[in-house]
Write a protein that holds these residues in place. Structure first.
Motif, PDB file in Angstrom:
ATOM      1  N   LYS A 153      66.420  63.501 -75.118  1.00 58.08           N
ATOM      2  CA  LYS A 153      67.546  62.570 -75.161  1.00 58.08           C
ATOM      3  C   LYS A 153      67.216  61.440 -76.104  1.00 58.08           C
ATOM      4  O   LYS A 153      66.051  61.154 -76.376  1.00 58.08           O
ATOM      5  N   ASP A 154      68.263  60.825 -76.613  1.00 55.50           N
ATOM      6  CA  ASP A 154      68.119  59.577 -77.338  1.00 55.50           C
ATOM      7  C   ASP A 154      67.501  58.600 -76.338  1.00 55.50           C
ATOM      8  O   ASP A 154      67.896  58.566 -75.172  1.00 55.50           O
ATOM      9  N   TYR A 155      66.524  57.841 -76.760  1.00 56.03           N
ATOM     10  CA  TYR A 155      65.783  56.957 -75.851  1.00 56.03           C
ATOM     11  C   TYR A 155      66.704  56.085 -74.997  1.00 56.03           C
ATOM     12  O   TYR A 155      66.447  55.862 -73.827  1.00 56.03           O
ATOM     13  N   ALA A 156      67.805  55.601 -75.589  1.00 55.19           N
ATOM     14  CA  ALA A 156      68.707  54.693 -74.877  1.00 55.19           C
ATOM     15  C   ALA A 156      69.749  55.429 -74.025  1.00 55.19           C
ATOM     16  O   ALA A 156      70.437  54.808 -73.226  1.00 55.19           O
ATOM     17  N   ALA A 157      69.870  56.742 -74.187  1.00 50.21           N
ATOM     18  CA  ALA A 157      70.905  57.502 -73.473  1.00 50.21           C
ATOM     19  C   ALA A 157      70.523  57.733 -72.014  1.00 50.21           C
ATOM     20  O   ALA A 157      69.349  57.670 -71.642  1.00 50.21           O
ATOM     21  N   GLN A 158      71.532  58.018 -71.213  1.00 49.21           N
ATOM     22  CA  GLN A 158      71.308  58.304 -69.790  1.00 49.21           C
ATOM     23  C   GLN A 158      71.116  59.798 -69.536  1.00 49.21           C
ATOM     24  O   GLN A 158      70.339  60.180 -68.676  1.00 49.21           O
ATOM     25  N   SER A 159      71.837  60.648 -70.264  1.00 48.91           N
ATOM     26  CA  SER A 159      71.798  62.086 -69.977  1.00 48.91           C
ATOM     27  C   SER A 159      70.860  62.826 -70.929  1.00 48.91           C
ATOM     28  O   SER A 159      70.618  62.401 -72.050  1.00 48.91           O
ATOM     29  N   TRP A 160      70.350  63.951 -70.441  1.00 47.12           N
ATOM     30  CA  TRP A 160      69.399  64.776 -71.178  1.00 47.12           C
ATOM     31  C   TRP A 160      70.092  66.032 -71.690  1.00 47.12           C
ATOM     32  O   TRP A 160      70.926  66.618 -71.007  1.00 47.12           O
ATOM     33  N   ASP A 161      69.708  66.488 -72.899  1.00 43.35           N
ATOM     34  CA  ASP A 161      70.056  67.813 -73.402  1.00 43.35           C
ATOM     35  C   ASP A 161      68.874  68.704 -73.076  1.00 43.35           C
ATOM     36  O   ASP A 161      67.768  68.218 -72.810  1.00 43.35           O
ATOM     37  N   SER A 162      69.072  70.024 -73.114  1.00 39.83           N
ATOM     38  CA  SER A 162      67.937  70.900 -72.788  1.00 39.83           C
ATOM     39  C   SER A 162      68.031  72.233 -73.507  1.00 39.83           C
ATOM     40  O   SER A 162      69.077  72.616 -74.025  1.00 39.83           O
TER      41      SER A 162
END
Length: 106
Positions: free
Chosen positions: A37-46
């Motif tokens: 994830k972008d460091y500032a983002a809340q959600s993760w991609d996988s």
């Protein structure tokens, strides 16, 4: 009996839009999920990482990233807790050529 810790991905290379990592899989695990994830983002991609267990390292690339951005990456072995995070910056888009070339203007 202690549970082995999750492997931490190791940075191989970071370009403007790609981060390449590798890791040594545990012998008992057949499937990992790489999360980022972008460091500032809340959600993760996988991305699912399936492989045949061997003595070598597994290399995984995350593509289509944003230049000049800080990302967090981590591994999750099937049925286990998340592993430690790796924090990586992608390169900033530059104006200079990547390869040294010479041209003649007439």
């Amino acid at each position: 009996m202690t549970t082995p810790s999750q492997p931490k991905p190791t940075l191989v290379e970071a370009t403007e839009t790609v981060i390449s990592v590798d890791f040594s899989p545990e012998a008992s695990v057949q499937k990992y999920e790489l999360k980022w994830k972008d460091y500032a983002a809340q959600s993760w991609d996988s991305k699912q990482v399936e492989f045949t267990t061997s003595d070598g390292k597994i290399n995984v690339e995350v593509t289509n990233l944003n230049p000049g951005t800080t990302y967090c990456l981590k591994l999750v072995a099937e049925g286990k807790e998340e592993g430690p995070e790796l924090i990586v910056d992608t390169e900033t888009i530059g104006c200079t050529p990547k390869q040294k070339t010479c041209c003649t203007v007439q």
